[in-house]
Scaffold this motif. Structure first.
Motif, PDB file in Angstrom:
ATOM      1  N   VAL A 377      -5.488  12.251  -7.075  1.00  0.00           N
ATOM      2  CA  VAL A 377      -4.747  11.690  -8.026  1.00  0.00           C
ATOM      3  C   VAL A 377      -5.097  11.964  -9.376  1.00  0.00           C
ATOM      4  N   LYS A 453      -7.855   3.052  -6.885  1.00  0.00           N
ATOM      5  CA  LYS A 453      -6.611   3.688  -6.416  1.00  0.00           C
ATOM      6  C   LYS A 453      -5.166   2.901  -7.142  1.00  0.00           C
ATOM      7  N   THR A 457      -2.889   5.395  -9.610  1.00  0.00           N
ATOM      8  CA  THR A 457      -1.505   5.488  -9.411  1.00  0.00           C
ATOM      9  C   THR A 457      -0.460   4.971 -10.587  1.00  0.00           C
ATOM     10  N   SER A 460      -0.888   7.856 -13.057  1.00  0.00           N
ATOM     11  CA  SER A 460      -0.043   8.896 -12.426  1.00  0.00           C
ATOM     12  C   SER A 460       1.622   8.574 -12.874  1.00  0.00           C
ATOM     13  N   TYR A 492       4.879  11.924  -7.042  1.00  0.00           N
ATOM     14  CA  TYR A 492       3.351  11.290  -7.357  1.00  0.00           C
ATOM     15  C   TYR A 492       3.476   9.906  -6.793  1.00  0.00           C
ATOM     16  N   LYS A 493       4.614   9.488  -6.487  1.00  0.00           N
ATOM     17  CA  LYS A 493       4.651   7.926  -5.780  1.00  0.00           C
ATOM     18  C   LYS A 493       4.084   7.969  -4.417  1.00  0.00           C
ATOM     19  N   ASP A 495       1.113   8.633  -3.543  1.00  0.00           N
ATOM     20  CA  ASP A 495      -0.305   7.893  -3.461  1.00  0.00           C
ATOM     21  C   ASP A 495      -0.114   6.481  -3.791  1.00  0.00           C
ATOM     22  N   ALA A 496       1.012   6.009  -4.624  1.00  0.00           N
ATOM     23  CA  ALA A 496       1.196   4.763  -4.719  1.00  0.00           C
ATOM     24  C   ALA A 496       1.455   3.977  -3.338  1.00  0.00           C
ATOM     25  N   GLU A 502       0.204  -0.318  -4.029  1.00  0.00           N
ATOM     26  CA  GLU A 502      -0.588  -0.605  -5.324  1.00  0.00           C
ATOM     27  C   GLU A 502      -0.856  -2.284  -5.191  1.00  0.00           C
TER      28      GLU A 502
END
Length: 523
Positions: A377, A453, A457, A460, A492-493, A495-496, A502
């Protein structure tokens, strides 16, 4: 990446007056960065149509500014484009930097500060720097071209590339420091005993630079999360059967935990493994969903319910496992799958660890998985900001450079700062990992990594949102200058969500802090 045009040959020198004479559809020259291109045979197939090239400020003229307002420098490095060069303007030289495989970017904030000549860092030694140099060249030459093709056709990454990584020791290195490295010859002449989490971070970040999120998950992402439980808890016989073929790239493995019934709620999973009366087998029934690499995996490291509570069983596909590919917002090259276990008879020797201890085994891998995601990320956000900075410097609006717009500078300023903070946070946590054993990492870093993390995110998200705003319509287009922004905004989402949402991460961080809160502390 191809060489710069004038590195291959000396071109005939041509005057600007001579170029101006070639301004007809069947005889059309233009100038880009001092090079003269004959587009006479190209005009009919120009993706933007003939009319664009016939404009009076382009045909027979210097089109450098117009070109870079529409295209990136990589187009000029293509062999087909270079064949169109008929000369170079007399008395002029190239002013554009043509990226070469392995080199560092010269754009401010495009690289972490530890890679810059005027900056110092207490974390990195010569072995880290050597690994970074060789890893970047390897990625630029082999990984990025493969990623571009697979992103387009959605097919799995070429197993031969994974096998090449296996021979170089990189598949083993992607699993972090540990006994599995002992006696191996590692990439960039890194000694197994000196390999640490900073080395692993470098490998992950250099791979992330290619920018193709789906491909990167497909490129042995399942191994990174699916093999550690076997290494750490599997029997000697199980490790002997599985580990080396997977590290060599001959077999592929995935981690099968998530279900349609249970995502972040691991305790809610329903896949059941019933032990046979003779104790020789487990009969497994259930499904798993969103399993990275699942569609082409040979083995599934599977979390199951058992009569003893929870367990982890390695299930070979050959026993009858069925998979169906899932179409997500990133490329199908990731092999994301719906996995079906219908009365699969698994020999008991495939049990990982002890029956009833499945949850600790599952949780044991989460810290490393989340940390790896943070490595990616952090670097992915930085790469997008480099694209945005280049765009701001070469785009003109209302007759002025986009860099004249204070609101755009402000957006980039905040993104730069957040990227630097992400890397600093990551390096601090990585240093702590290098100086804690596994037990202390679980006690002191689980919450830290979870919070890192969750925050990264969010960063990001800011990068993706502002990236589209800065690039405009290009940021929503899958081809051309805005393609990296469109892809990032679309992917990108992941990794969330993956590895814990999150919300779950933030809650975990606070709950761990609550457990450590001193009883005598008062306002």
């Amino acid at each position: 990446m191809s060489a710069q045009p004038n590195q291959k040959k000396e071109y005939k020198r041509v005057s600007r007056d001579e170029v101006a004479k070639h301004n007809k559809p069947d005889d059309l020259w233009i100038i880009v960065d001092s090079y003269v291109y004959d587009l006479s045979d190209f005009i009919d197939v120009h993706p933007g149509g003939e009319a664009v090239l016939q404009q009076p400020d382009i045909a027979g003229q210097d089109a450098t500014e117009t070109f870079f307002g529409l295209h990136n420098v990589a187009i000029l490095q293509r062999p087909g484009t270079q064949k169109m060069i008929v000369g170079q303007i007399e008395g002029e030289e190239s002013e554009v930097r043509y990226p070469q495989a392995g080199e560092l970017s010269q754009v401010p904030y495009a690289e972490p500060t530890w890679l810059l000549p005027k900056y110092k860092s207490p974390y990195y030694n010569e072995s880290h720097r050597r690994l970074q140099r060789e890893m970047r060249t390897l990625v630029d030459k082999y990984v990025t071209p493969e990623a571009q093709v697979r992103e387009a056709d959605g097919k799995r990454p070429d197993p031969k590339l994974v096998q090449m990584f296996g021979k170089l020791g990189l598949n083993a290195m992607r699993l972090g420091p540990g006994k599995h490295l002992h006696g191996r010859k590692l990439f960039a002449d890194i000694k197994p005993e000196e390999f640490d989490y900073f080395h692993e971070m470098i490998i992950t970040q250099e791979l992330t630079r290619c920018g193709y999120r789906g491909f990167m998950d497909g490129f042995n992402g399942g191994m990174v999360i699916g093999l550690p439980p076997i290494l750490n808890f599997g029997s000697d016989d199980l490790k002997k059967e599985i580990v080396e073929p997977v590290l060599a790239g001959e077999k592929f493995i995935s981690l099968a935990i998530t279900e349609a019934f249970a995502g972040s709620d691991v305790m809610g999973l329903k896949t059941y493994a019933k032990k046979t009366e003779d104790g020789e087998h487990y009969i497994v029934n259930g499904t798993k969903k969103w399993i990275t690499n699942g569609h082409f995996a040979d083995y599934f490291t599977t979390a199951v319910r058992t009569d003893e509570g929870f367990g982890v069983i390695l299930i070979p596909r050959a026993l009858g496992v069925e998979t169906r590919q899932l179409h997500t917002s990133y490329s199908t090259s990731a092999g994301t799958a719906f996995v079906m276990f219908n009365n699969i008879k698994v020999p008991s020797r495939y049990l990982v660890g002890v029956d009833g201890m499945g949850i600790p085994i599952v949780l044991s891998n989460f810290n490393h998985e989340r940390w790896v995601m943070c490595c990616g990320v952090s670097r992915g956000s930085r790469a997008v900001c480099e694209v945005l900075f280049k765009w701001m410097m070469q785009r003109k609006v209302f007759g002025k450079p986009l860099s004249n717009q204070a609101v755009v500078r402000q957006k980039l300023g905040f993104l730069f700062a957040q990227n630097e903070a992400c890397q600093a946070y990551l390096e601090n946590i990585t240093y702590q990992m290098n100086n804690m054993d596994y037990k202390d990492q679980a006690k002191h870093l689980a919450g830290q990594i979870a919070l890192m993390k969750a925050w990264m995110t969010r960063v990001s998200h800011e990068v993706a949102d502002n990236g589209v705003q800065i690039m405009g319509g290009r940021g929503l287009t899958k081809t051309g200058l805005g393609a990296p922004i469109e892809m990032y905004n679309r992917t990108y989402k992941f990794d969330a969500i993956l590895g814990g949402t999150e919300e779950i991460m933030a809650d975990l961080g606070v709950r761990q802090a609550i457990r450590a809160f001193p009883k005598d502390a008062r306002l």
